[in-house]
Design an enzyme around this catalytic site. Structure first.
Site, PDB file in Angstrom:
ATOM      1  N   LYS A  50       0.854  -1.192   0.000  1.00  0.00           N
ATOM      2  CA  LYS A  50       0.000   0.000   0.000  1.00  0.00           C
ATOM      3  C   LYS A  50       0.889   1.241   0.000  1.00  0.00           C
ATOM      4  CE  LYS A  50      -1.068   1.605   3.888  1.00  0.00           C
ATOM      5  NZ  LYS A  50      -0.425   2.951   3.835  1.00  0.00           N
ATOM      6  N   VAL A 108       8.723  -4.705   7.498  1.00  0.00           N
ATOM      7  CA  VAL A 108       7.659  -4.514   8.491  1.00  0.00           C
ATOM      8  C   VAL A 108       7.783  -3.137   9.122  1.00  0.00           C
ATOM      9  CG1 VAL A 108       7.564  -6.984   8.929  1.00  0.00           C
ATOM     10  CG2 VAL A 108       8.986  -5.538  10.388  1.00  0.00           C
ATOM     11  N   ALA A 109       6.650  -2.649   9.681  1.00  0.00           N
ATOM     12  CA  ALA A 109       6.601  -1.310  10.288  1.00  0.00           C
ATOM     13  C   ALA A 109       7.206  -0.288   9.339  1.00  0.00           C
ATOM     14  CB  ALA A 109       7.342  -1.307  11.630  1.00  0.00           C
ATOM     15  N   GLY A 132       5.295   1.602   6.724  1.00  0.00           N
ATOM     16  CA  GLY A 132       4.449   2.608   6.095  1.00  0.00           C
ATOM     17  C   GLY A 132       3.833   2.179   4.785  1.00  0.00           C
ATOM     18  N   ILE A 133       3.962   0.884   4.424  1.00  0.00           N
ATOM     19  CA  ILE A 133       3.361   0.411   3.176  1.00  0.00           C
ATOM     20  C   ILE A 133       2.366  -0.725   3.445  1.00  0.00           C
ATOM     21  CG2 ILE A 133       5.097   1.198   1.546  1.00  0.00           C
ATOM     22  CD1 ILE A 133       6.470  -1.504   1.761  1.00  0.00           C
ATOM     23  N   GLY A 185       2.241  -3.557   5.144  1.00  0.00           N
ATOM     24  CA  GLY A 185       2.553  -4.975   5.005  1.00  0.00           C
ATOM     25  C   GLY A 185       1.640  -5.866   5.819  1.00  0.00           C
ATOM     26  N   GLY A 186       1.516  -5.595   7.117  1.00  0.00           N
ATOM     27  CA  GLY A 186       0.650  -6.400   7.966  1.00  0.00           C
ATOM     28  C   GLY A 186      -0.812  -6.268   7.592  1.00  0.00           C
ATOM     29  N   ALA A 236      -2.025  -5.496   4.623  1.00  0.00           N
ATOM     30  CA  ALA A 236      -2.233  -6.190   3.351  1.00  0.00           C
ATOM     31  C   ALA A 236      -2.281  -7.693   3.563  1.00  0.00           C
ATOM     32  CB  ALA A 236      -1.126  -5.826   2.368  1.00  0.00           C
ATOM     33  N   ASP A 290      -5.802   0.258   8.291  1.00  0.00           N
ATOM     34  CA  ASP A 290      -5.493   0.143   6.865  1.00  0.00           C
ATOM     35  C   ASP A 290      -6.049  -1.125   6.226  1.00  0.00           C
ATOM     36  OD1 ASP A 290      -4.162   2.552   6.676  1.00  0.00           O
ATOM     37  OD2 ASP A 290      -2.168   1.686   6.944  1.00  0.00           O
TER      38      ASP A 290
END
EC number: 2.7.1.148
Length: 288
Positions: free
Chosen positions: A11, A97-98, A100-101, A103-104, A106, A138
């Site tokens: 994201k 991880v952690a 800003g895109i 990951g978790g 998504a 998110d």
């Protein structure tokens, strides 16, 4: 039922404005969210219990992070559908991880999509949205998997004008950054919402539109991880980069490019100087 695989795309917040703060402490946002054609892979298959295995180049980063949102998503979906949570889940982790895109987030969204198919579950859209939001702010937008205007605390989602073909270079200094810490460090006034009201003709026009918007969390993130400023500077000075900005609450930054050749060349140039950084080029996905 054969195994089901779903890609958990990265994201990217092309802009992110903090527009206010609720009495309960949650911040209100206005953001244009898109997805890049790179991410984790979630694979599920029938089993007699619920299990999760993880591999991939960034899998080790999950060690010591406590409970896993993938298992939380599986259990939440099973409860909502009133069925046993029985599945063998395998996550191939490629995103930092952690970062800003999302990951978790998504990964959680991909879990909901994959297990809905495996288990034959069709929840009403409003119920699925609420379930996703309970997992994380998110997760609902990651369920959509297409360009979206995100408002509120992540609970208000709306269509956006069509976006042109473009490529992204994502760069992370391999330093995790806590979202609550970034919001706590943020100072200054709130920004007005600025949704895109028309469709840009090409990547250059998209960059020009985004230039009048920003990421209100950038200064706070840099105060916590100064390397972000170096990442942004590196992207900004890369030939043919149309725009460089931080995504979400950091520490991943993106460069916007018109095409694959330019993006691939930029990623290679950055990796040659900073081989320790996570650096990938990927297309901007316009649909799921």
């Amino acid at each position: 039922m054969p195994p089901v695989s779903v890609e958990a795309w990265a994201k990217v917040n092309l802009y992110l404005h903090v527009t206010g703060k609720r009495p309960d402490g949650y911040h209100l946002l206005d953001s244009l969210v898109v997805f890049a054609g790179i991410g984790d892979t979630l694979r599920v298959e029938a089993a007699d219990d619920l299990s999760l295995s993880v591999d991939g180049p960034t899998a080790a980063l999950l060690d010591g992070m406590g409970g896993n949102i993938v298992l939380d998503a599986a259990q939440a979906l099973a409860r909502a559908a009133q069925i046993p949570a029985l599945a063998r889940i395998h996550l191939t982790k490629r995103l930092p991880v952690a970062a800003g895109i999302g990951g978790g987030s998504a990964d959680a969204a991909a879990t909901l999509l994959a297990l809905s198919r495996l288990w034959g579950v069709t929840l009403p859209p409003a119920q699925l949205h609420a379930l996703a939001l309970a997992l994380g702010a998110d997760v609902p937008v990651c369920l959509r998997r297409r360009p979206t205007r995100m408002g509120g605390i992540g609970d208000t989602l709306a269509e956006v004008p069509p976006l042109p073909a473009a490529w992204l270079v994502l760069v992370n200094p391999r330093i995790g950054l806590s979202t609550p810490a970034v919001f706590k460090a943020r100072q200054g006034c709130f920004s007005a919402p600025q949704p895109l009201e028309s469709s840009p003709a090409d990547a250059e026009q998209l960059a020009a539109m985004l230039a009048h918007r920003g990421n209100d969390l950038t200064d706070a993130a840099i105060s916590l991880v100064p390397d972000i400023a170096e990442v942004l500077q590196m992207l900004q000075t890369t030939p043919e980069c149309l725009l460089a900005r931080m995504s979400g609450s950091g520490a991943t930054c993106f460069g916007l490019f018109a095409g694959q050749a330019q993006a691939d060349a930029a990623a290679a140039a950055i990796a040659a100087v900073h081989g320790q950084w996570w650096c990938k080029s990927a297309p901007l996905l316009s649909a799921s």
